[in-house]
Every structure is written in structure tokens, then in C-alpha cells.
Motif scaffolding. Sequence first.
Motif, PDB file in Angstrom:
ATOM      1  N   ALA A 141       0.923  -1.272  -0.028  1.00  0.00           N
ATOM      2  CA  ALA A 141       0.014   0.027   0.115  1.00  0.00           C
ATOM      3  C   ALA A 141       0.837   1.204  -0.055  1.00  0.00           C
ATOM      4  N   ALA A 142       2.115   1.308   0.584  1.00  0.00           N
ATOM      5  CA  ALA A 142       2.868   2.413   0.491  1.00  0.00           C
ATOM      6  C   ALA A 142       3.448   2.694  -0.952  1.00  0.00           C
ATOM      7  N   GLY A 143       3.213   1.880  -1.836  1.00  0.00           N
ATOM      8  CA  GLY A 143       3.794   2.015  -3.160  1.00  0.00           C
ATOM      9  C   GLY A 143       5.235   2.480  -3.319  1.00  0.00           C
ATOM     10  N   ASN A 144       5.737   3.638  -3.939  1.00  0.00           N
ATOM     11  CA  ASN A 144       7.116   3.983  -4.113  1.00  0.00           C
ATOM     12  C   ASN A 144       7.666   4.718  -3.056  1.00  0.00           C
ATOM     13  N   ARG A 145       6.676   5.137  -1.990  1.00  0.00           N
ATOM     14  CA  ARG A 145       7.292   5.713  -0.722  1.00  0.00           C
ATOM     15  C   ARG A 145       8.271   4.943   0.182  1.00  0.00           C
ATOM     16  N   ALA A 146       9.132   5.631   0.676  1.00  0.00           N
ATOM     17  CA  ALA A 146      10.029   4.962   1.524  1.00  0.00           C
ATOM     18  C   ALA A 146       9.132   4.468   2.802  1.00  0.00           C
ATOM     19  N   VAL A 147       9.631   3.354   3.333  1.00  0.00           N
ATOM     20  CA  VAL A 147       9.075   2.925   4.626  1.00  0.00           C
ATOM     21  C   VAL A 147       9.850   2.855   5.773  1.00  0.00           C
ATOM     22  N   ASP A 148       9.532   3.253   6.945  1.00  0.00           N
ATOM     23  CA  ASP A 148      10.478   2.838   8.146  1.00  0.00           C
ATOM     24  C   ASP A 148      10.226   1.404   8.575  1.00  0.00           C
ATOM     25  N   PHE A 149      11.087   0.496   8.275  1.00  0.00           N
ATOM     26  CA  PHE A 149      11.044  -0.807   8.530  1.00  0.00           C
ATOM     27  C   PHE A 149      11.221  -1.118   9.771  1.00  0.00           C
ATOM     28  N   GLN A 150      11.655  -0.585  10.583  1.00  0.00           N
ATOM     29  CA  GLN A 150      11.791  -0.607  11.882  1.00  0.00           C
ATOM     30  C   GLN A 150      10.450  -0.358  12.567  1.00  0.00           C
ATOM     31  N   ASP A 151       9.769   0.479  12.266  1.00  0.00           N
ATOM     32  CA  ASP A 151       8.391   0.647  12.969  1.00  0.00           C
ATOM     33  C   ASP A 151       7.351  -0.547  12.274  1.00  0.00           C
ATOM     34  N   GLU A 152       7.390  -0.999  10.947  1.00  0.00           N
ATOM     35  CA  GLU A 152       6.797  -1.757  10.465  1.00  0.00           C
ATOM     36  C   GLU A 152       6.926  -3.267  10.892  1.00  0.00           C
ATOM     37  N   MET A 153       8.225  -3.502  11.369  1.00  0.00           N
ATOM     38  CA  MET A 153       8.800  -4.805  12.083  1.00  0.00           C
ATOM     39  C   MET A 153       8.214  -4.808  13.296  1.00  0.00           C
ATOM     40  N   VAL A 154       8.176  -3.656  14.023  1.00  0.00           N
ATOM     41  CA  VAL A 154       7.685  -3.716  15.393  1.00  0.00           C
ATOM     42  C   VAL A 154       6.251  -4.105  15.657  1.00  0.00           C
TER      43      VAL A 154
END
Length: 457
Positions: A141-154
Motif C-alpha cells: 500500500a505504500a507504493g513507491n514511498r520509503a517505509v520505516d521498516f523498524q516501525d513496520e517490523m515492530v
Amino acid sequence: MHPPSANVNDRLPPVHVPLATEPLGIMGSLKAARSNLLSILPEIAVRQPMVSGQTGIRWHMIMDPGAIRRVLLENVDNYPKSKATKNILRPAIGDSLFIAEGAHWRWQRRAAAPVFSQRNMLSLAPVMSAAALRAVDRVAAAGNRAVDFQDEMVRTTFDVISEVTFSGDGSFDADAVHRAIDLYIAEAGKVSLLDMLGVPDWVPRPGRVFSGKAVGKMKSVADEAIEARRKRGASDVPDLLDLLMAGEDPETAKSMNTSELRDNLLTFIVAGHETTALTLAWSLYLCAYDQDVQERARVEAQRCMSGAAPTGEEAAKMPLIRQIVDEALRLYPPAGIISRTAQAPDVLCARDIRPGDTVMIPIYALHRNHMLWDNPNAFDPSRFADKKSVDRYAYLPFGDGPRICIGASFAIQEAVIILATLLARFRFELVEGRDPDPVMILTLRPDDGVWLTAKPV
């Protein structure tokens, strides 16, 4: 951004912590420790078997596998967890397995050990797979936007621990506990000068007083959930709480009361999502750092998975992805330092240890010690292709000896399932100018997150 290269010897290493090159003194150590505990480690700790000094109290850092074996296994009763460790953690998790010593620790360990059997771990794999697929949807859903994978994995690992602990039965306010954990780690985990000077436990530490309300809320939420479960009874498919409530010490037939259940549940909740989330965030960063490794891992995941996400049995058949997880744990161990307090005289590396001395195993420095590892700052998962070639006491992401982390198999299975699910669907790339910054307060976290882009494959 690091320049691409297939040869680990021809490129800049992944991010690491600059270690101290000169003595810091008491105030310098305190200032450094409150911003990044690893920055108090002397640079010589990655080149020597042992380093000693005095900063208010006598201390020793040991990187020699033989000496570490003595502390964690051969003479373990002489080296209980340090007062500083207990001061930080006891307000939140009481005398749980992580804190308790002696007979009180032994009976709890015996009662809890069956909970983490291989059979139970395999039965929890579908929960891990389902959480991984929800993460896939959010990343897509984030598409081409950068994602903070620390928050996502938490978020992903907290989904897992909430479900396997309480079966999503509505009796557990996951958000309240999550907020309390974050606040406690942020405030209570900061090293106090009073700890460094050996001031008695009863003297209040300001940050830990501040976080007391959050801890109280966290405990009351857990107590309410335990009492609700007692009234409702066990699920058809037992979850972690059911298994703990049914567990008993095979030697004494003793089982845990509500406060003991709560303290251990909170221990598993904190450790069971925070450390695995960190391992996954660092693993994804390292895969983005080395596209060749990432591509080979993607091929392995796609080949081994029969469905949308791997089963527990399939996760055990992905050696490269497991090696990536192992290497992430080597480079960025969630618990960067283990601290013990000597109770009686001893000798380590031909050096006298006195009662009251602090004995530290700086796992971050151990895992990067030039005497133990080739090219130690490089990302090279192949170093774990032959586990027998790695000295058991040179690699300690979960500790060792009788107090080795009881949830290690849970964490590894979860990390492999989630990492494989993500790699099978996305190509991860670094975001220029946003390399993560490894900072240890209570755990080794990427300061300001792990920012990556994820492109469908």
C-alpha cells in the motif's frame, strides 16, 4: 548510500558504532552511555581478549570465549545479573525468568521450558505467517514511498506476540501495553550515574520513577487478562498464556501464581517482539545493502514456499535466509552488552576478579573481535554456512549456558518466516542519505528507523 559491489572486501562495511579511542572517565562514560551505551566500549575491545578498568566500580570486559564459557556455564552461580540490569528491568518484569536467581529461577525455568518445545513452535507458525502477510499488504500500500521498516517490523512482531499470547480474545489491550513498553524502554533503560557508582537499589532513579505509571498500567492490563482467562478456560488450540498457566515444575509440581504469570508474560511480550523486530529490521537493511545476497535469498524463498507464506517446516529449509538472520544478529545483537556481578574471587584470562567487580560480556565487541572473526565488520552470511566452524562462545545473540534465552527458537522461526515472506514479494533498496544509526539504550536499535523502498518483484 554504499556503492554496490559483489565483493565484501571492496566496499564500505554496513553501518557500525564508533567505539571509544581514549578513556572517558565517570562523567564522560555517563554522558556517552545515556546517548548510546555502546559508545562506552573501548576500541581495543575488538582486538583484545579482555579489557579492565575502574569507573566508580571495578569492571572487566571479556571477549575471550574460554573466559565467557566460565562466566556463563562453568561458574555461573558466581556471576548473577548485575545490580544495574536488575534496577532497570525489575520494575517492569519483577522476578521473572530474566531477573530471578537461584532456586526461584530454576523452578520457573523448568515450568516454562515445555512451552517452547519444537512442537509448540511449529503450531505457532501459522500466526507468524498471517502477520507476515498483513505486513506485505501494508508495504504494498505504500507504493513507491520509503517505509520505516523498524516501525513496520515492530508492528508485525507485536501482532504475532499478541496473538500467540492471548489468541486475540479481546481481553488484552495490546495498544496500551505497546505504548507502555515503548515509554519504559525510552525512559527507564537509560543508564543512571547512581548505577555506575554502585548506589543502593532503594535510591530512586529519576527516569524509572517517571515511567512508573506506564508500568503500572501494563501490569494491570496483564493481570486482568490472566483473570479473564482463568474464568474462560483454555482455548481449543492452547496459546502461550494457556501453556504457561498449565505449566508446572516437574520436580516440585509448583505452578505460577497470577503475579508470576504476569511478570513472565510481560517478559515474553517485551522480548518476544522487540528483539525479533530489531533482527528483522537489520536483516532487511543488510539485504538492501547487498543486492546479490538479497536476490539469492529471494530465489530460495520462492523455491521453498508452497503457499503465500512459509510453514514452520519450510522455514527450517531456507539455509541462506537463516544465515542472513544469524549475520544480522552478529552485526547488530539486540542485547549488545551482558553484565554480571562477581560474588567471589575468580580468575579470568589470568586476571584476578574480586567480589563486587562488574564483569561485562560486550556482545557487540565480541561479535566484531578481530581475533575471532575474519573481516568482522563485513556483511557475510556465508560465515554461518558451517555452524560447527563458529566457536560457540564467540557468537552469543541469545546468551548461553543454563540461562540461554528460552525463546530463541521462537524468535528464529518468526524472523525466517517474516523475512522470507517479504523477500519473495519485494526488492528492498536503501534510501540515499538515510542509513540507519545503531544506538543502544536498552536494546540496539536503529536510531530514526530503517528507511527502505520496496518494489514488487
